[in-house]
Every structure is written in structure tokens, then in C-alpha cells.
Write a protein that holds these residues in place. Structure first.
Motif, PDB file in Angstrom:
ATOM      1  N   GLY A 108       0.777  -1.227   0.000  1.00 11.40           N
ATOM      2  CA  GLY A 108       0.000   0.000   0.000  1.00 11.40           C
ATOM      3  C   GLY A 108       0.811   1.281   0.000  1.00 11.40           C
ATOM      4  N   THR A 109       2.122   1.156  -0.058  1.00  9.38           N
ATOM      5  CA  THR A 109       2.988   2.331  -0.117  1.00  9.38           C
ATOM      6  C   THR A 109       3.697   2.377  -1.473  1.00  9.38           C
ATOM      7  N   ALA A 110       4.188   3.557  -1.818  1.00  9.97           N
ATOM      8  CA  ALA A 110       4.847   3.734  -3.108  1.00  9.97           C
ATOM      9  C   ALA A 110       6.117   4.550  -2.951  1.00  9.97           C
ATOM     10  N   VAL A 111       7.066   4.257  -3.821  1.00  8.77           N
ATOM     11  CA  VAL A 111       8.304   5.020  -3.956  1.00  8.77           C
ATOM     12  C   VAL A 111       8.424   5.396  -5.426  1.00  8.77           C
ATOM     13  N   VAL A 112       8.720   6.655  -5.714  1.00  4.97           N
ATOM     14  CA  VAL A 112       8.771   7.148  -7.087  1.00  4.97           C
ATOM     15  C   VAL A 112      10.209   7.527  -7.431  1.00  4.97           C
ATOM     16  N   VAL A 113      10.644   7.118  -8.619  1.00  2.00           N
ATOM     17  CA  VAL A 113      12.004   7.414  -9.086  1.00  2.00           C
ATOM     18  C   VAL A 113      11.944   8.443 -10.217  1.00  2.00           C
ATOM     19  N   ASP A 114      12.649   9.550 -10.039  1.00  3.35           N
ATOM     20  CA  ASP A 114      12.835  10.581 -11.074  1.00  3.35           C
ATOM     21  C   ASP A 114      11.518  11.105 -11.665  1.00  3.35           C
ATOM     22  N   PRO A 115      10.697  11.741 -10.824  1.00  6.18           N
ATOM     23  CA  PRO A 115       9.415  12.255 -11.333  1.00  6.18           C
ATOM     24  C   PRO A 115       9.585  13.557 -12.123  1.00  6.18           C
ATOM     25  N   GLY A 116       9.703  13.445 -13.418  1.00  7.11           N
ATOM     26  CA  GLY A 116       9.877  14.603 -14.272  1.00  7.11           C
ATOM     27  C   GLY A 116       8.637  15.457 -14.398  1.00  7.11           C
ATOM     28  N   GLU A 117       7.477  14.891 -14.099  1.00  6.97           N
ATOM     29  CA  GLU A 117       6.242  15.656 -14.050  1.00  6.97           C
ATOM     30  C   GLU A 117       5.397  15.142 -12.890  1.00  6.97           C
ATOM     31  N   ALA A 118       4.540  16.010 -12.354  1.00  8.81           N
ATOM     32  CA  ALA A 118       3.828  15.692 -11.119  1.00  8.81           C
ATOM     33  C   ALA A 118       2.469  15.039 -11.338  1.00  8.81           C
ATOM     34  N   MET A 119       1.646  15.578 -12.238  1.00 12.70           N
ATOM     35  CA  MET A 119       0.254  15.164 -12.307  1.00 12.70           C
ATOM     36  C   MET A 119       0.109  13.682 -12.619  1.00 12.70           C
ATOM     37  N   LEU A 120       0.956  13.167 -13.490  1.00 12.50           N
ATOM     38  CA  LEU A 120       0.923  11.747 -13.815  1.00 12.50           C
ATOM     39  C   LEU A 120       1.114  10.900 -12.559  1.00 12.50           C
ATOM     40  N   VAL A 121       2.061  11.297 -11.715  1.00 12.86           N
ATOM     41  CA  VAL A 121       2.339  10.565 -10.474  1.00 12.86           C
ATOM     42  C   VAL A 121       1.188  10.719  -9.492  1.00 12.86           C
ATOM     43  N   LEU A 122       0.717  11.945  -9.293  1.00  9.21           N
ATOM     44  CA  LEU A 122      -0.356  12.188  -8.334  1.00  9.21           C
ATOM     45  C   LEU A 122      -1.633  11.448  -8.712  1.00  9.21           C
ATOM     46  N   ASP A 123      -1.952  11.440  -9.991  1.00  8.68           N
ATOM     47  CA  ASP A 123      -3.140  10.718 -10.454  1.00  8.68           C
ATOM     48  C   ASP A 123      -2.997   9.223 -10.201  1.00  8.68           C
ATOM     49  N   TYR A 124      -1.800   8.687 -10.460  1.00  6.96           N
ATOM     50  CA  TYR A 124      -1.592   7.255 -10.257  1.00  6.96           C
ATOM     51  C   TYR A 124      -1.703   6.888  -8.775  1.00  6.96           C
ATOM     52  N   LEU A 125      -1.078   7.671  -7.913  1.00  9.20           N
ATOM     53  CA  LEU A 125      -1.135   7.394  -6.475  1.00  9.20           C
ATOM     54  C   LEU A 125      -2.566   7.461  -5.963  1.00  9.20           C
ATOM     55  N   SER A 126      -3.305   8.469  -6.407  1.00 11.25           N
ATOM     56  CA  SER A 126      -4.683   8.633  -5.959  1.00 11.25           C
ATOM     57  C   SER A 126      -5.577   7.497  -6.443  1.00 11.25           C
ATOM     58  N   SER A 127      -5.455   7.153  -7.724  1.00  8.19           N
ATOM     59  CA  SER A 127      -6.338   6.126  -8.295  1.00  8.19           C
ATOM     60  C   SER A 127      -6.052   4.739  -7.744  1.00  8.19           C
ATOM     61  N   HIS A 128      -4.850   4.533  -7.199  1.00  9.17           N
ATOM     62  CA  HIS A 128      -4.499   3.230  -6.637  1.00  9.17           C
ATOM     63  C   HIS A 128      -4.405   3.259  -5.112  1.00  9.17           C
ATOM     64  N   SER A 129      -4.848   4.365  -4.518  1.00  8.74           N
ATOM     65  CA  SER A 129      -4.884   4.514  -3.052  1.00  8.74           C
ATOM     66  C   SER A 129      -3.547   4.171  -2.411  1.00  8.74           C
TER      67      SER A 129
END
Length: 234
Positions: free
Chosen positions: A22-43
Motif C-alpha cells: 500500500g505504499t509507493a516510492v517514485v524514481v525521477d518524477p519529471g512531471e507531477a500530475m501523472l504521479v499524483l493521479d496514479y497514487l490517488s487512483s491506486h490509493s
């Protein structure tokens, strides 16, 4: 068990998301919205951001993500100090998603570029690509060659997660050097099939790169410099 998910970003970047319990680690996030949407949609609860180097296409989303997840730890080399909550150097250890981790200084593309070996998973930013390596923006080809030698000595079963999808172009270049190589021809056909289906060519592996990566396997510094300069013009 950890899962690793690629997010295709910008023109040809990969943002890697490691998921565990249920936790996530992100590597080299060149843009934010793509990451935020993914984290939100997968809780998913974001715990760490890992940075390999200071180019905008790898750090551009950090501030916006941090604003949404202010408890997140941002780990990176000295050249990303403006974002870091903890600055890492060669030999530092860490544990990410229940995987023991080791930090290696892999300069050449940038002066302070680092790579993360987490268990058998290598997050190498722009230092190493499938069938190639990053441009030597520093001009320090010897440092870039040393980085390739470190990658080369890793275990065959280490999986590679790089920062860009350049596999087809790299293979075309390698074919221009060895035009009758059946392995390169087969790999190029496979990479083209993946691209048509929007399937990443990663993860690769050290074992796989030993058969297709001319830059990683260059026997001498002079040969590495020659190949890298030819690739720059390809």
C-alpha cells in the motif's frame, strides 16, 4: 512482494513507481500530475522520491508532489540538494520497499549522478540505457567509462530500470557498427514490436546488456569514447 510500474512521461521518459504493502516510492518524477493521479487512483501512500541527477526532466515534478505529500523523504545526490531531505553519496545504504539498497556514484552524464541498486533492481537514471548509455554532458569520458565498468561487473540477474526509452535508436546505432549481427537484428525486431504495442523495453538485465550494449562492453576507454561520439552524431 514489491511491484515496479512504469509511467511514460514527457516525450520518452520513464517514471518508475515501486509499490509495496500500500505504499509507493517514485524514481525521477519529471512531471507531477501523472504521479499524483496514479497514487490517488491506486490509493497508495507515497513514502520516498528517489532522484538520480538534476536534469529537469527527472526532477520537474518534485515540488508539486512534495506539496501534496509533505511527509515524503526525497533522496538524491548532492546536485539535487535543492529538493533533498537526505543527500546520498557513494556507498550509502538504505532500505526501500523492504529491499536493501546501495548507492553508487555513476558520473559522466552529470557530475554527481547516482544509481540505486535495490535488491536485484537497478535504477540507473540516464547513466545506462538498454543497448547504450547517456550522453557525456560533463565531457568526462573516463568517469563515464568507469561507470560502465561498474555496471558491467554486476550480477547477470540484476534488472535494469532506466530513465528513457531509447532502445530502438540504440539498437539501430549498434547495428550500424555490426550490420550482420543476428542478435541485434532479433532484438531490434522485438523492440519495434514492443513500441507498436506501447510496451516498455524495460526491465532489461545485465546479462541481456552483455549481448547488445556496445558501450557497456567497450573493452577500452578509447573505444568507449569513439563509440559514444559516433552515437552522438547518429
Amino acid at each position: 512482494m514489491m511491484r515496479i510500474v512504469p509511467l511514460r512521461a514527457l516525450k520518452d521518459n520513464y517514471i518508475w513507481v515501486m509499490i509495496h504493502d500500500g505504499t509507493a516510492v517514485v524514481v525521477d518524477p519529471g512531471e507531477a500530475m501523472l504521479v499524483l493521479d496514479y497514487l490517488s487512483s491506486h490509493s497508495l501512500d507515497l513514502t520516498h522520491i528517489l532522484l538520480t541527477h538534476n536534469h529537469e526532466d527527472h526532477t520537474g515534478g518534485v515540488n508539486e508532489i512534495f506539496a501534496k505529500y509533505p511527509q515524503v523523504e526525497v533522496l538524491g545526490p548532492v546536485e539535487t540538494d535543492e529538493f533533498n531531505t537526505r543527500t546520498l553519496r557513494q556507498g550509502d545504504t538504505l532500505e526501500i520497499c523492504n529491499q536493501p539498497g546501495y548507492v553508487m556514484h555513476t558520473p559522466g552524464h552529470t557530475m554527481e549522478h547516482i544509481s540505486y541498486l535495490l535488491g536485484q533492481h537497478l535504477f540507473c537514471g540516464d547513466a545506462l540505457f538498454s543497448a547504450g548509455c547517456g550522453r557525456v554532458f560533463t565531457g568526462d569520458y573516463e568517469a563515464a567509462y568507469r561507470s560502465m565498468q561498474w555496471f558491467k561487473q554486476l550480477s547477470n540477474d540484476v534488472h535494469i530500470y532506466a530513465g528513457h526509452e531509447y532502445t530502438i535508436t540504440n539498437l539501430l546505432f549498434n547495428q550500424s557498427i555490426f550490420p550482420n549481427n543476428p542478435v541485434l537484428e532479433r532484438e531490434l525486431k522485438q523492440a519495434c514490436k514492443y513500441e507498436k504495442k506501447n510496451i516498455p523495453s524495460y526491465p532489461s538485465s545485465i546479462q541481456h546488456e552483455r549481448t547488445i550494449n556496445l558501450l557497456m562492453m567497450a573493452p577500452t576507454l578509447d573505444r568507449f569514447i569513439q563509440l559514444r561520439k559516433q552515437r552522438d552524431q547518429f
